[in-house]
Design a protein around this motif. Sequence first.
Motif, PDB file in Angstrom:
ATOM      1  N   VAL A   1      35.657  49.969  34.277  1.00 20.99           N
ATOM      2  CA  VAL A   1      35.693  48.528  34.511  1.00 20.99           C
ATOM      3  C   VAL A   1      37.027  48.011  33.980  1.00 20.99           C
ATOM      4  O   VAL A   1      37.363  48.227  32.821  1.00 20.99           O
ATOM      5  N   ARG A   2      37.810  47.341  34.851  1.00 21.54           N
ATOM      6  CA  ARG A   2      39.121  46.809  34.462  1.00 21.54           C
ATOM      7  C   ARG A   2      39.056  45.283  34.410  1.00 21.54           C
ATOM      8  O   ARG A   2      38.645  44.645  35.372  1.00 21.54           O
ATOM      9  N   ILE A   3      39.482  44.708  33.271  1.00 22.87           N
ATOM     10  CA  ILE A   3      39.402  43.264  33.067  1.00 22.87           C
ATOM     11  C   ILE A   3      40.739  42.754  32.534  1.00 22.87           C
ATOM     12  O   ILE A   3      41.345  43.373  31.659  1.00 22.87           O
TER      13      ILE A   3
ATOM     14  N   PHE B   1      41.830  44.496  39.553  1.00 24.74           N
ATOM     15  CA  PHE B   1      40.947  44.285  38.411  1.00 24.74           C
ATOM     16  C   PHE B   1      39.542  43.985  38.917  1.00 24.74           C
ATOM     17  O   PHE B   1      39.363  43.395  39.991  1.00 24.74           O
ATOM     18  N   ASP B   2      38.551  44.367  38.138  1.00 22.85           N
ATOM     19  CA  ASP B   2      37.172  44.027  38.492  1.00 22.85           C
ATOM     20  C   ASP B   2      36.859  42.578  38.165  1.00 22.85           C
ATOM     21  O   ASP B   2      36.032  41.951  38.834  1.00 22.85           O
ATOM     22  N   ALA B   3      37.525  42.040  37.136  1.00 23.87           N
ATOM     23  CA  ALA B   3      37.240  40.661  36.728  1.00 23.87           C
ATOM     24  C   ALA B   3      38.361  40.153  35.839  1.00 23.87           C
ATOM     25  O   ALA B   3      39.209  40.918  35.364  1.00 23.87           O
ATOM     26  N   GLY B   4      38.344  38.841  35.609  1.00 28.42           N
ATOM     27  CA  GLY B   4      39.274  38.216  34.690  1.00 28.42           C
ATOM     28  C   GLY B   4      38.510  37.278  33.767  1.00 28.42           C
ATOM     29  O   GLY B   4      37.394  36.862  34.068  1.00 28.42           O
TER      30      GLY B   4
ATOM     31  N   PRO C   1      29.188  44.164  42.492  1.00 25.85           N
ATOM     32  CA  PRO C   1      29.439  44.702  41.150  1.00 25.85           C
ATOM     33  C   PRO C   1      28.804  46.080  40.964  1.00 25.85           C
ATOM     34  O   PRO C   1      27.691  46.331  41.429  1.00 25.85           O
ATOM     35  N   SER C   2      29.509  46.959  40.276  1.00 28.34           N
ATOM     36  CA  SER C   2      28.987  48.290  39.978  1.00 28.34           C
ATOM     37  C   SER C   2      27.997  48.206  38.822  1.00 28.34           C
ATOM     38  O   SER C   2      27.977  47.216  38.075  1.00 28.34           O
ATOM     39  N   PRO C   3      27.149  49.232  38.644  1.00 30.01           N
ATOM     40  CA  PRO C   3      26.240  49.232  37.496  1.00 30.01           C
ATOM     41  C   PRO C   3      26.978  49.103  36.163  1.00 30.01           C
ATOM     42  O   PRO C   3      26.496  48.429  35.253  1.00 30.01           O
ATOM     43  N   ALA C   4      28.147  49.744  36.042  1.00 30.24           N
ATOM     44  CA  ALA C   4      28.923  49.643  34.803  1.00 30.24           C
ATOM     45  C   ALA C   4      29.379  48.200  34.571  1.00 30.24           C
ATOM     46  O   ALA C   4      29.323  47.679  33.454  1.00 30.24           O
TER      47      ALA C   4
END
Length: 307
Positions: free
Chosen positions: A96-98, A141-144, A282-285
């Motif tokens: 997971v990249r944030i 990124f997955d989120a910010g 969204p992924s489970p992680a």
Amino acid sequence: MRREELGSLAMFMAVAEERSFTKAAARLGISQSALSHAMRRLEARLGLRLLTRTTRSVAPTEAGERLIETLGPALNDIDQKLAALTELREKPAGTVRITAGAHAARKVLWPAIERVTTEYPDVRIEVSVDAELVDIVAERFDAGVRLGERLEQDMIAVPISPRLRMAAFASPGYLAAWGTPTSPYELAAHSCINLRFAGSRALYSWEFERDGKELKVKTEGQLVFNDVDLIAQAALAGRGIGFMLEDHVLDHLASGRLVRVLEEWCEPFDGYYLYYPSRRQPSPAFQLVLEALRLRARIGTQHAAGA
């Protein structure tokens, strides 16, 4: 081999194991007629007779036995791989990249990250500390994490912190020498320790609010930093008035090393949000990280309400 033949081979294994078309059809959830037709098509395709049929039972031929020897280990391996995939669902894995600002990364993200990575060792989390807004889609990124008023459009936004508050402060010695401002307008007569965000040409304008009235003040002073810890250090040394999120200096305020000023002009405002594209599943992680942040936000809000 054509992909549709994989299903016929699985059907053959069921018949060979059950030694009965009736039992194999029930196990596979199909009709006995459909199963019989599938076996005849498979035998025609291979040009071999795989099953010997009698009125009482079904048995594999020599060719059928050799096919079983080949298929058995392969199908068992597939079953094991599928079981491993199921385990991944039960024990989430992945990266997971944030992207977040320094304050949010330290105060909000890290406590949740510590919990998730301790409980789920196969989950990897990468946090990029960025002072400016980042295009999370373009940068993959997955989120910010950002304050509510700085959110991008077309994003799902989830509150992950209690409301925040700014603080203006100075050392007792500075206030004794230069006086205590009672209004943001009086800051013009003081030495203010300014903040310049990384990559920004302009100094941060101090933002105040009182009874719904918002006020931005451009302050002057001898010192400018792009690091809040240095601003606090300069204020402790009596070099002027600083301004930042209050939890950076709560310990200094509690000890009396710094004194808060203009407190009535520092009203609470919406805190941090985790934002991510609405079109992305969204992924489970990622769900684990999201739920951990939500939990900490609820606990923080309850604690603030009870304080």
